[in-house]
Design a protein around this motif. Structure first.
Motif, PDB file in Angstrom:
ATOM      1  N   PRO A  33       0.834  -1.205   0.000  1.00  0.00           N
ATOM      2  CA  PRO A  33       0.000   0.000   0.000  1.00  0.00           C
ATOM      3  C   PRO A  33       0.870   1.257   0.000  1.00  0.00           C
ATOM      4  CG  PRO A  33       0.199  -0.812   2.232  1.00  0.00           C
ATOM      5  CD  PRO A  33       0.947  -1.800   1.351  1.00  0.00           C
ATOM      6  N   LEU A  59       1.133   4.336   5.233  1.00  0.00           N
ATOM      7  CA  LEU A  59      -0.058   4.196   6.060  1.00  0.00           C
ATOM      8  C   LEU A  59      -0.036   5.159   7.247  1.00  0.00           C
ATOM      9  CD1 LEU A  59      -0.230   0.294   6.077  1.00  0.00           C
ATOM     10  CD2 LEU A  59      -1.775   1.865   4.876  1.00  0.00           C
ATOM     11  N   ALA A 119       3.644  -1.904   6.193  1.00  0.00           N
ATOM     12  CA  ALA A 119       3.251  -3.181   5.593  1.00  0.00           C
ATOM     13  C   ALA A 119       4.433  -3.773   4.850  1.00  0.00           C
ATOM     14  CB  ALA A 119       2.089  -2.987   4.631  1.00  0.00           C
ATOM     15  N   TYR A 171      -6.431  -9.572   4.679  1.00  0.00           N
ATOM     16  CA  TYR A 171      -5.376  -8.755   4.086  1.00  0.00           C
ATOM     17  C   TYR A 171      -4.096  -9.568   4.131  1.00  0.00           C
ATOM     18  CZ  TYR A 171      -2.370  -4.780   3.077  1.00  0.00           C
ATOM     19  OH  TYR A 171      -1.449  -3.935   2.502  1.00  0.00           O
ATOM     20  N   LEU A 181       1.487  -6.458   8.886  1.00  0.00           N
ATOM     21  CA  LEU A 181       1.446  -5.069   9.349  1.00  0.00           C
ATOM     22  C   LEU A 181       2.195  -4.960  10.668  1.00  0.00           C
ATOM     23  CD1 LEU A 181      -2.305  -4.187   8.640  1.00  0.00           C
ATOM     24  CD2 LEU A 181      -0.317  -3.561   7.248  1.00  0.00           C
ATOM     25  N   ARG A 194       3.767  -2.073  13.707  1.00  0.00           N
ATOM     26  CA  ARG A 194       3.936  -0.722  14.264  1.00  0.00           C
ATOM     27  C   ARG A 194       4.937  -0.842  15.400  1.00  0.00           C
ATOM     28  NH1 ARG A 194       1.350   2.896  18.111  1.00  0.00           N
ATOM     29  NH2 ARG A 194       1.366   5.030  17.282  1.00  0.00           N
ATOM     30  N   PHE A 200      -5.244  -4.741  10.981  1.00  0.00           N
ATOM     31  CA  PHE A 200      -5.741  -3.683  10.102  1.00  0.00           C
ATOM     32  C   PHE A 200      -6.877  -2.889  10.729  1.00  0.00           C
ATOM     33  CE2 PHE A 200      -8.591  -7.157   8.637  1.00  0.00           C
ATOM     34  CZ  PHE A 200      -9.822  -6.519   8.723  1.00  0.00           C
ATOM     35  N   VAL A 255      -6.233   3.456   9.753  1.00  0.00           N
ATOM     36  CA  VAL A 255      -5.563   2.384   9.024  1.00  0.00           C
ATOM     37  C   VAL A 255      -6.593   1.515   8.300  1.00  0.00           C
ATOM     38  CG1 VAL A 255      -4.137   0.311   9.266  1.00  0.00           C
ATOM     39  CG2 VAL A 255      -3.533   2.394  10.507  1.00  0.00           C
ATOM     40  N   ALA A 302      -7.654   3.335   5.223  1.00  0.00           N
ATOM     41  CA  ALA A 302      -6.597   3.384   4.218  1.00  0.00           C
ATOM     42  C   ALA A 302      -6.446   2.053   3.487  1.00  0.00           C
ATOM     43  CB  ALA A 302      -5.276   3.785   4.875  1.00  0.00           C
ATOM     44  N   LEU A 303      -6.646   0.951   4.212  1.00  0.00           N
ATOM     45  CA  LEU A 303      -6.440  -0.378   3.624  1.00  0.00           C
ATOM     46  C   LEU A 303      -7.708  -0.993   3.039  1.00  0.00           C
ATOM     47  CD1 LEU A 303      -4.018  -2.051   6.218  1.00  0.00           C
ATOM     48  CD2 LEU A 303      -3.488  -1.343   3.872  1.00  0.00           C
ATOM     49  N   ASP A 320      -7.770  -2.156  -0.569  1.00  0.00           N
ATOM     50  CA  ASP A 320      -6.871  -3.288  -0.785  1.00  0.00           C
ATOM     51  C   ASP A 320      -7.438  -4.576  -0.195  1.00  0.00           C
ATOM     52  OD1 ASP A 320      -5.164  -1.593  -2.045  1.00  0.00           O
ATOM     53  OD2 ASP A 320      -3.612  -1.611  -0.511  1.00  0.00           O
TER      54      ASP A 320
END
Length: 223
Positions: free
Chosen positions: A16, A19, A25, A121, A125, A127, A134, A140, A143-144, A147
């Motif tokens: 992506p 994010l 990702a 997904y 992912l 952080r 997700f 987030v 944003a995803l 996808d």
């Protein structure tokens, strides 16, 4: 062939744009080791051209799928299924549970003949170098979301998942899976089961009963 379509989907799925919330990702399938291990696994267990019932979690974790390329399968379980590897043998709780379910259903040859294990997904992912879901923040998720829609649509329309039913792993995940299915109309029924990690962390004493519940639900989808 199912394995070829699956490999193409996973290895070509795009990263992506940047994010929110410092979430990063990455695709395990762009790394040589998990890509090779998953290729061996797919060619061994995802044979034939028939649809599989999809069992879909949230997104891959870095210690299971992130290292082996195989969803809910840590290096120990992967070796038990005949895919030798030199990865550290650190157990991942979700993998332990899924391994018990697979064995209860006759072993990997029988299980993967009927089912595909993956995620809504397909990318890991992180952080602060820790696993991230997700749905952990609305920003987030938003944003995803395109996808995630693309991922599930491709699994059904291009890879070839069964349409009569799918299984969602995780109660909270079920909210998002049902929303996706309302939007995309891909599956006739979504069956929601408690997430393997939740069951291992909070209900481990009931492991036998929880595995039996999984088996009952899954048996009903292929009989």
């Amino acid at each position: 062939m199912f394995a070829d379509r699956l490999l193409r989907f996973l290895t070509e799925f795009p990263l992506p744009p940047p994010l929110p919330d410092e979430v990063v990702a990455y695709s395990p399938y762009q790394d040589a080791t998990p890509r090779e291990l998953f290729t061996q696994f797919a060619q061994r267990y995802y044979t034939g051209n028939h649809p599989r019932v999809a069992l879909l979690g949230i997104n891959p974790g870095r210690l299971g799928n992130g290292r082996t390329g195989v969803a809910f399968t840590d290096p120990t379980a992967l070796a038990a299924w005949g895919i030798e590897n030199d990865l550290p043998r650190r157990r991942e709780p979700s993998s332990e549970f899924v391994q018990a379910v697979v064995l209860a259903m006759g072993g990997p040859g029988t299980f993967y003949e009927h089912f595909f294990l993956g995620s809504l997904y397909p990318l890991v992912l992180l952080r602060n170098n820790l696993n991230y879901n997700f749905y952990d923040t609305p920003a987030v998720t938003a944003a995803l979301w395109p996808d995630i829609q693309q991922s599930v649509r491709q699994m059904v329309e291009e890879v070839g998942m069964a349409r009569h039913a799918a299984v969602c792993l995780g109660q909270r995940n079920g909210k998002y899976f049902r929303k996706l299915n309302d939007e995309l109309q891909l599956f006739d029924h979504i069956h929601v089961l408690d997430h393997p990690r939740y069951l291992m962390q909070y209900k481990r004493r009931a492991l036998v009963d929880n595995v039996a519940h999984y088996v009952r639900v899954l048996d009903g989808l292929v009989s």
